[in-house]
Scaffold this motif. Structure first.
Motif, PDB file in Angstrom:
ATOM      1  N   ALA B 113       0.746  -1.275   0.159  1.00 45.82           N
ATOM      2  CA  ALA B 113       0.307   0.044  -0.045  1.00 45.82           C
ATOM      3  C   ALA B 113       1.003   1.138  -0.071  1.00 45.82           C
ATOM      4  N   SER B 114       1.992   1.328   0.794  1.00 47.54           N
ATOM      5  CA  SER B 114       2.904   2.360   0.692  1.00 47.54           C
ATOM      6  C   SER B 114       3.349   2.475  -0.764  1.00 47.54           C
ATOM      7  N   LYS B 116       2.264   1.786  -3.368  1.00 43.84           N
ATOM      8  CA  LYS B 116       0.979   2.271  -4.239  1.00 43.84           C
ATOM      9  C   LYS B 116       0.992   3.672  -4.058  1.00 43.84           C
ATOM     10  N   LEU B 117       0.912   4.047  -2.830  1.00 44.77           N
ATOM     11  CA  LEU B 117       0.630   5.307  -2.586  1.00 44.77           C
ATOM     12  C   LEU B 117       1.961   6.043  -3.145  1.00 44.77           C
TER      13      LEU B 117
END
Lengths: 252, 329
Positions: B113-114, B116-117
């Motif tokens: 998620a990190s 992707k962000l």
């Protein structure tokens, strides 16, 4: 993810972030507080069945059960529980930092979380109102209330997401707004209806159901304008507040 | 004290800007000043932000990370202002002291998620690389809520460096780690530093800083008390006078004998009341050389036939070390 998303220019304004949406949704559904969402619609449906089998006139049943309980209590409570969870819970437990410490526009974070809150509470409240309205009166009345509830969820969610950003005890303040301002004063002082989301929703329900059994409390134009102003205003302030998000310093 | 604020490894070329720059930064809450006029320029290498609890290390780190507005002054990361500017997180990784993570995610999901962000081009490769860097591959598919404190910390570090940031800020990163994890983390930070990254970590434990860092910034009561090479500061710390409270079978005779010692700068008969394990009576000794004094004391007592019943260092707390540094500035 579609190819179109990957080739979108990085600098373009993005309004929705699927990664944040996924985490928010999983966090929301996994939270114990969300269990409160189950009994609320069940109570509404049970009461609707009760007045249906009893000898209550349809107009009164709509007024007391669908509007009095569904629109005035279940819809705002659902939106409050969810709206203060999507961002407020992450601020409370500090996990928001993992999302904030990323090169993601604050507008994108607020709008994604808002959208999740509005859609989930709109679905929960909308489906409850659809079933209750259909049981008590007819399918068209049910649909009218459901659409009105969905719109109401978008307005309430904007207010409660903002509240969770700027007020420490957002749930309490939200409850006070729902019970005291909308519930108590709304029925005593006619002037409060301009700032009562509940009244806008009742007006929308009257309009969309197209039934003479449901009466709107105010002008439709005013309800539309006020809903739009409150929603957009709350979201603009929320984005600005998140830009200036400050972490607490040392607590020792 | 004249210790410069040179970069930790090699001197930066004049054209090269510091990756982390604070100019006259202050932070106050009402009448309380938390950070007072701190300026520093950090380049590649590991730097320790050292100070006692409550000195303002976390407040300073939060301002560096753009998570707190300075009341005055500016913080720049890679030349960009840190406050109200999410773009700096392209160049910055942050590991806060508060260790909460989304516990329902697995470490792989969390780090992914990190990535992707951060909008990285190859999310899976970056995730795998970060997991390998913190040695968390085996446990990567377990939920983080099942992790030990040290594993959780490593997952957070992996998420903070998944985009290979120029600047990595860590608030008390060694809290809750066992010695092996600590070694591993120190090794990781060193590797990042030698790859040209700016690594700043806070600590209130001298030994951590000693092992990890050549350069320190010492914060005491919101002010930058000392900055520069760790060895110079350490020398200053060890050469400061130490105070001991002693109790013995013959305080006066012991005092006379101690005054003859080179390593003793002063002796005072306190005649104090019983407290902190020190019996009534007693003498206070100011030693100018810690090592020599502690070796001399038992020898003197033995020679004179004096029985020592208490030897209590009076000012060994870190706070007193730091306040000595402030006084020495």
């Amino acid at each position: 993810m579609s190819a179109r998303t990957t080739v979108a220019p990085a600098s373009g304004p993005r309004l929705f972030n699927p990664t944040i949406a996924g985490i928010t949704l999983r966090g929301l559904l996994g939270r114990r507080r969300s269990l409160l969402l189950i009994p609320l619609p069940l109570v509404l449906i049970a009461l609707s069945l009760l007045v249906r089998t009893g000898n209550v006139p349809t107009k009164d049943a709509l007024q007391v059960v669908v509007t009095g309980l569904g629109v005035a209590v279940i819809l705002p409570l659902t939106a409050l529980i969810i709206g203060t969870s999507v961002l407020g819970s992450e601020i409370d437990d500090g996990t928001i930092v993992h999302i904030l410490a990323k090169p993601v526009a604050r507008r994108e974070i607020v709008l994604t979380k808002y959208l999740i809150a509005a859609v989930v509470s709109g679905l929960v409240a909308g489906v409850s109102l659809l079933i209750a309205g259909t049981i008590v009166a007819s399918v068209s009345v049910g649909v009218g209330f459901a659409v009105a509830g969905l719109i109401g969820a978008f307005v309430y969610s904007a207010l409660f997401v903002l509240a969770s950003l700027v007020i420490r005890r957002a749930v309490l303040v939200g409850l006070a707004y729902i019970l005291l301002w909308e519930g108590l004063l709304g029925n005593v002082l006619d002037g409060t209806k301009v700032l009562s989301v509940q009244k806008y929703v009742s007006e929308f329900a009257a309009t969309f159901s197209g039934s003479s059994l449901v009466h709107g409390p105010m002008s439709l134009i005013l309800a539309i304008v006020m809903s739009a102003v409150l929603t957009v205003g709350a979201l603009l302030i929320a984005v600005d507040r998140l830009r200036s998000f400050s972490m607490a310093g040392e607590t020792s | 004290m004249s210790i410069g604020t040179e970069p930790a490894t090699k001197p930066a070329a004049p054209a090269e800007a510091a990756t982390l720059e604070l100019s006259t930064v202050s932070k106050w809450y009402g009448n309380v000043v938390a950070i007072n006029d701190v300026s520093m320029r950090l380049g590649p290498g590991v730097t320790g932000l050292l100070g006692p609890n409550g000195a303002g290390k976390t407040t300073l780190l939060h301002m560096m990370a753009g998570m707190l507005a300075p009341s005055r002054g500016t913080v720049r990361i890679a030349g960009q202002p840190a406050w109200r500017n999410p773009d700096v997180y392209r160049y910055l990784g942050l590991v806060t002291e508060r260790e909460n993570v989304h516990g329902f995610l697995t470490a792989r999901e969390f780090i992914r998620a990190s990535a992707k962000l951060q909008r990285l081009p190859d999310v899976s490769a970056a995730t795998q690389r970060a997991l390998e860097m913190v040695d968390l591959v085996d446990a990567a598919d377990r939920r983080i809520e099942t992790y030990s404190k040290g594993m959780r910390q490593r997952a957070r570090v992996a998420a903070a460096l998944v985009h290979d940031p120029q600047v990595l800020l860590l608030d008390e990163p060694f809290n809750g780690m066992d010695p092996r994890q600590r070694m591993h983390m120190m090794d990781l930070l060193h590797r990042m530093a030698s790859a040209g990254r700016t690594v700043l970590f806070s600590s209130h434990i001298l030994e951590e800083v000693e092992q990890l860092s050549g350069t320190v910034q010492v914060i005491v009561a919101g002010r930058l008390a000392a900055s520069g090479d760790y060895r110079k500061i350490r020398r200053l710390m060890t050469s400061r006078p130490h105070e001991f409270v002693l109790a013995s079978s013959d305080d006066r005779a012991l005092a006379v004998a101690l005054m003859a010692e080179d390593s003793v700068a002063g002796v005072e008969l306190t005649g104090g009341h019983a407290s902190r394990g020190v019996p009534e009576g007693g003498i206070k000794v100011r030693a100018s050389d810690y090592g020599r004094f502690t070796r001399a004391l038992p020898r003197i007592a033995k020679e004179r036939g004096i029985r020592l019943s208490a030897v209590v260092p009076a000012d060994e707390s870190l706070e007193s070390v730091f306040s000595y540094l402030v006084g020495a500035k």
